[in-house]
Structures are given as C-alpha cells and as structure tokens.
Design a protein around this motif. Structure first.
Motif, PDB file in Angstrom:
ATOM      1  N   ARG A  35       0.592  -1.197  -0.058  1.00 46.83           N
ATOM      2  CA  ARG A  35      -0.180   0.063   0.118  1.00 46.83           C
ATOM      3  C   ARG A  35       0.990   1.031  -0.008  1.00 46.83           C
ATOM      4  NH1 ARG A  35      -3.187  -0.431   5.486  1.00 46.83           N
ATOM      5  NH2 ARG A  35      -1.375  -1.406   5.846  1.00 46.83           N
ATOM      6  N   ARG A  95      -9.778  -6.769   3.344  1.00 50.30           N
ATOM      7  CA  ARG A  95      -9.008  -6.455   2.267  1.00 50.30           C
ATOM      8  C   ARG A  95      -7.519  -7.057   2.655  1.00 50.30           C
ATOM      9  NH1 ARG A  95     -11.666  -1.585   1.984  1.00 50.30           N
ATOM     10  NH2 ARG A  95     -10.077  -0.561   3.416  1.00 50.30           N
ATOM     11  N   ASN A  98      -7.634 -10.527   1.083  1.00 46.88           N
ATOM     12  CA  ASN A  98      -7.972 -10.452  -0.306  1.00 46.88           C
ATOM     13  C   ASN A  98      -6.928  -9.635  -1.262  1.00 46.88           C
ATOM     14  OD1 ASN A  98      -9.867 -12.006   0.429  1.00 46.88           O
ATOM     15  ND2 ASN A  98     -11.459 -10.524   0.422  1.00 46.88           N
ATOM     16  N   GLU A  99      -6.340  -8.594  -0.634  1.00 45.07           N
ATOM     17  CA  GLU A  99      -5.778  -7.751  -1.463  1.00 45.07           C
ATOM     18  C   GLU A  99      -4.258  -7.218  -1.180  1.00 45.07           C
ATOM     19  OE1 GLU A  99      -7.730  -4.120  -1.832  1.00 45.07           O
ATOM     20  OE2 GLU A  99      -9.797  -5.039  -2.604  1.00 45.07           O
ATOM     21  N   ILE A 100      -4.003  -7.163   0.118  1.00 47.43           N
ATOM     22  CA  ILE A 100      -2.839  -6.601   0.616  1.00 47.43           C
ATOM     23  C   ILE A 100      -1.845  -7.774   1.081  1.00 47.43           C
ATOM     24  CG2 ILE A 100      -1.517  -5.381   2.719  1.00 47.43           C
ATOM     25  CD1 ILE A 100      -4.593  -4.214   3.003  1.00 47.43           C
ATOM     26  N   ASP A 102       0.445 -10.980   0.954  1.00 47.28           N
ATOM     27  CA  ASP A 102       1.087 -11.827  -0.070  1.00 47.28           C
ATOM     28  C   ASP A 102       0.915 -13.303   0.829  1.00 47.28           C
ATOM     29  OD1 ASP A 102       3.226 -13.800  -1.115  1.00 47.28           O
ATOM     30  OD2 ASP A 102       3.659 -12.006  -2.388  1.00 47.28           O
TER      31      ASP A 102
END
Length: 236
Positions: A35, A95, A98-100, A102
C-alpha cells in the motif's frame, strides 16, 4: 513499538500455546506492505496482530473480528500503541487477505516462526489434511484443502502445503515434508500416506515413519499379517 525476540512458544499448558506479543510483532514486521503511505490508517503489522488476537478469541469472520476489536478498543490501543480513537472496519480486515497480504510470503513467515525454536530429538510429526471452511467457490468440487505437518509434543503446525484440485494429498506430501527438518523424527499419517515415494523421502531425509497398512496394499498387508502370526506362534 518495542519488542523482544523471545521464544515463540514459551510453554504448553491446559490453555494451549502462549504467544509473546513482541515476538509476533517482530515477525509480522518482516512482511511487505504494497500500500501507498497516503491514506494508510493502520500498519499491516497492527492489522495482523488484531486479526490474530481476534482469531484466538474465536472470531473467524471479518465482521466478528471488527466487532471484537471495537469492543476491546481500549486494551488494543494500549497494547499496540494505536492513537486513533477507532478500530479497523470489517472491510479493512477483509482487504488484508484479499488484496494486501502476499499469501506465499505469509506462509513462509509462519513456518519460520514455528520452526525457530527447533524440535526435540524424539519429536513425532503428524501429517493431516483439512479443507478450510468458507473457501468453496462455485463450480469447484471442494474448497481450499491444506496438508499440514504437526509437531505433536509441542503442539505446533510447522508447515502447510496446498493440495491442488487436480491432485491429492499423496502428491503433496513430499513437497510438505521438504519444508521441515525431519532428521531423527518419526513421521506419522493416515493410510493414504502409506506410499513408497513418501516413505523413501522420509528415510532419505534421516527420519523414520509409522504408517498404517490396509488391504489396499495386499502383498504388504499379507506379509505383515504373516510376520505377526509367526511371532505369536513362537511366543506361545
């Protein structure tokens, strides 16, 4: 936040494994955060510690974790030195995974954390598989299935390997065992893992195995049955 590098598992008791908060922070701090700094309200470390504590409190869903964090806002603010008067929302927590985060990097970190202390010479390692709840997607025969290796004496999951939908635990077992030092250890599993390739891998790595034999291995089953029958006759 200050932290100390204490042993990850301080003791085993009736309440389970005791985790030292500072040591968890030290490991989580090694994870990369993709981010941008602008608009980032919480560090990835803070979010992961909140999620971890929420999971330990029996909260599995992001909404449950967010509600738990809100109800323990004062304690968490003091523990994590968070100055904001609010806690992460359920969408922020969702998130993270789901997104941040690894996933492969996180798996490697967790494995390093649980293997840092080392294992006793007489440690028993148990292989076991499980399908994770809430991971079944439309059109798939099953949800996400993981094969793990568990240190019985110290109650630690040392490593996990995802079992692809086009394979089974048999093919995943050698990959899993390659992640763990099994020299001098006894590896156990259910009858599914009574396979030549798996047993050879364990022996070549310096370990031993204790695996059940069923009638789906007719020659081996008959040999073992005959061996014990001869032993019974000789001792009679």
């Amino acid at each position: 936040m200050e932290y100390t590098m204490l042993k990850p598992c301080q003791e085993i008791s009736k309440t389970g494994v005791i985790y030292e908060k500072g040591n968890l922070y030290a490991y989580f701090h090694n994870l990369s955060d993709p981010r941008h700094a602008k608009g980032k309200r919480y560090s990835l470390v803070t979010l992961l510690v909140i999620i971890f504590l929420g999971k330990l409190a029996g909260k599995d869903h992001p909404v449950e974790i967010a509600d738990w964090a809100k109800n323990h806002r004062d304690e968490l603010s003091k523990l994590l030195r968070v100055e904001r008067p609010w806690t992460p929302s359920h969408s922020t927590i969702r998130r993270v995974f789901n997104e941040i985060l690894d996933e492969a990097e996180f798996d490697r970190l967790v494995q390093a954390y649980h293997q840092e202390e080392g294992l006793d010479g007489d440690e028993i390692l148990a292989m076991d598989g499980k399908t994770l709840r809430g991971t079944h997607r439309g059109g798939e025969a099953q949800g996400k299935h993981l094969l793990g290796v568990y240190a019985v004496n110290t109650q630690r999951v040392l490593a996990q390997e995802e079992v692809d939908t086009k394979e089974n635990e048999i093919t995943a077992a050698p990959r899993l065992l390659a992640k763990v030092d099994i020299e001098g250890k006894i590896v156990t599993g259910d009858a599914l893992h009574t396979q030549k390739k798996t047993s050879q891998h364990i022996i070549l790595a310096g370990g031993d195995y204790l695996l059940p034999v069923k009638e789906n291995h007719p020659r081996m089953y008959a040999d073992i049955k005959r061996l014990f029958a001869e032993t019974d006759r000789s001792s009679a």
